[in-house]
Scaffold this motif. Sequence first.
Motif, PDB file in Angstrom:
ATOM      1  N   PHE A 212     -51.294  -0.474 -25.965  1.00 53.39           N
ATOM      2  CA  PHE A 212     -51.824  -0.783 -27.207  1.00 53.39           C
ATOM      3  C   PHE A 212     -53.275  -1.267 -26.980  1.00 53.39           C
ATOM      4  O   PHE A 212     -54.434  -1.054 -27.656  1.00 53.39           O
ATOM      5  CB  PHE A 212     -51.101  -2.158 -27.915  1.00 53.39           C
ATOM      6  CG  PHE A 212     -51.552  -2.281 -29.336  1.00 53.39           C
ATOM      7  CD1 PHE A 212     -51.252  -1.506 -30.302  1.00 53.39           C
ATOM      8  CD2 PHE A 212     -52.397  -3.545 -29.699  1.00 53.39           C
ATOM      9  CE1 PHE A 212     -51.428  -1.778 -31.769  1.00 53.39           C
ATOM     10  CE2 PHE A 212     -53.041  -3.469 -30.955  1.00 53.39           C
ATOM     11  CZ  PHE A 212     -52.260  -2.635 -31.786  1.00 53.39           C
ATOM     12  N   ASN A 316     -52.225   2.953 -34.561  1.00 50.37           N
ATOM     13  CA  ASN A 316     -51.341   2.026 -33.731  1.00 50.37           C
ATOM     14  C   ASN A 316     -50.538   0.903 -34.284  1.00 50.37           C
ATOM     15  O   ASN A 316     -50.028  -0.054 -33.634  1.00 50.37           O
ATOM     16  CB  ASN A 316     -52.528   1.731 -32.428  1.00 50.37           C
ATOM     17  CG  ASN A 316     -52.792   2.882 -31.592  1.00 50.37           C
ATOM     18  OD1 ASN A 316     -54.135   3.379 -31.891  1.00 50.37           O
ATOM     19  ND2 ASN A 316     -51.912   3.206 -30.657  1.00 50.37           N
ATOM     20  N   GLY A 319     -48.467   3.746 -36.965  1.00 54.27           N
ATOM     21  CA  GLY A 319     -47.938   4.900 -36.179  1.00 54.27           C
ATOM     22  C   GLY A 319     -48.469   6.586 -36.954  1.00 54.27           C
ATOM     23  O   GLY A 319     -47.717   7.265 -36.630  1.00 54.27           O
ATOM     24  N   ILE A 327     -50.844   9.180 -29.635  1.00 55.47           N
ATOM     25  CA  ILE A 327     -50.694   7.567 -29.524  1.00 55.47           C
ATOM     26  C   ILE A 327     -49.611   7.540 -28.339  1.00 55.47           C
ATOM     27  O   ILE A 327     -48.564   8.570 -28.247  1.00 55.47           O
ATOM     28  CB  ILE A 327     -50.202   7.233 -30.795  1.00 55.47           C
ATOM     29  CG1 ILE A 327     -48.806   7.637 -31.514  1.00 55.47           C
ATOM     30  CG2 ILE A 327     -51.293   6.956 -31.876  1.00 55.47           C
ATOM     31  CD1 ILE A 327     -48.407   6.973 -32.606  1.00 55.47           C
ATOM     32  N   THR A 330     -47.113   2.035 -30.850  1.00 60.03           N
ATOM     33  CA  THR A 330     -47.372   1.791 -32.227  1.00 60.03           C
ATOM     34  C   THR A 330     -46.603   0.492 -32.650  1.00 60.03           C
ATOM     35  O   THR A 330     -45.404   0.213 -32.286  1.00 60.03           O
ATOM     36  CB  THR A 330     -47.041   2.825 -33.052  1.00 60.03           C
ATOM     37  OG1 THR A 330     -47.422   2.494 -34.601  1.00 60.03           O
ATOM     38  CG2 THR A 330     -45.813   3.426 -33.016  1.00 60.03           C
ATOM     39  N   SER A 333     -43.049   2.489 -36.247  1.00 61.97           N
ATOM     40  CA  SER A 333     -42.758   3.535 -35.821  1.00 61.97           C
ATOM     41  C   SER A 333     -42.185   4.394 -37.195  1.00 61.97           C
ATOM     42  O   SER A 333     -41.650   3.992 -37.858  1.00 61.97           O
ATOM     43  CB  SER A 333     -41.508   3.671 -34.874  1.00 61.97           C
ATOM     44  OG  SER A 333     -41.034   5.009 -34.559  1.00 61.97           O
TER      45      SER A 333
END
Length: 398
Positions: A212, A316, A319, A327, A330, A333
């Motif tokens: 992240f 992020n 998602g 990505i 996240t 999701s």
Amino acid sequence: LQVYRDVSKAVYASALAAFACFLYALCASSNLFVCIFVRLGAFCALQGALTRLGTVVFKLPSKWLAASLSHLLPKMEEVLPQETNCDAIPWPHEPSRLPEAWRQAAAAEKTKRPYFLNHVRGATRYQQAFLRVCAAISSVLTVILLCAIDGREIAAVGLRLDAASLPDLVLGLGLGFAQITALFLCEVGLGWVSVLGSFEVFAPGESFFLNFLIDIVFHLAVAVNEELPLRGWLLLNVAGAFSSQLSTPPRLSFFIAVAMQTGLFAMAHANSPGASRVGLVNISVGGIAAALFLLLSNSLLLPMAWHFAWNLTMGNVYGLSTSGIPISATVVSVAPHPQKAHLHGGTFGPEQSPLAPAVYVAGIAAIGLFYSRRIGSVDEFLSSVDQFVNGATAPVIM
């Protein structure tokens, strides 16, 4: 041999940068309109040269950092920075969380990625972030160098880092987050995407927080690399060139400059995964919104912060696909519906959704309302356009 190649790249990039600065300075004092395009070419050449130079200069520190994180970012030597999706790792990790109707729709599509999202390892995102940081640094250095040649301060392009600009920064972050949150809730409510879980990493065993963080760095670099050249340098210089060299009315000069930077912004996304004409038209609306944010706030920090928050929140936090950018982690999701790409935007993401223009326009309205006391009436708004363009044509600081 590799050292020789790196030195050769550095020498070539340095020579190209020097030539670009010379060409830019040569045209700086000319009143010929064609020189704005020569200066634009010199700008692009200088930015490209400094980016290449940066990848050489920061190559060793980047490898050292990657080695120290190798236990958290495995397979660093195997991944490629241009990779958009890793097919080696199946996704979703738990298909049972999907509604039965969605699984049936996915089976009917008979494609490798029926849910459209691009997922990669953290190591891939690390390399992509490294390249974006080099590009962002080159953008900053390019603008600083060319402003120095023009005899201007960098504040002339709207970039001011002071306490007075803090509200613009906070407002941009809040607006980007609020817009994407509203868009996300609409897509979930309309049945276009399904929520699967939270705090997901694509490659099992990788660190969510490190991945992240890498994406935060990536999107910060994207915001700087796109906003500073387009909404900063280009908007100011094109508006000034049309007004001073072609005697175009200031308001028309501004809107021509907005159209030019918007076109370049859309072209930069033309090769993004899943991009279509609809997506590029929507992206153009986003480019217009960012230009108006600069005009209304008189600060480049607002569109920069907004751009950063928009991308990070979309990709992020919720998602969703962000202009096809992959990505690796996240907060929420999700899986887009396999048969509703025309609604949720497919691989390109919500920026290709029919909801996107409304979200952009709502953001413009919100910023206009926030700055309404400063702007006042429509006539005063148009006067602010005149002031912006007149500032672009004002005598340089010697």
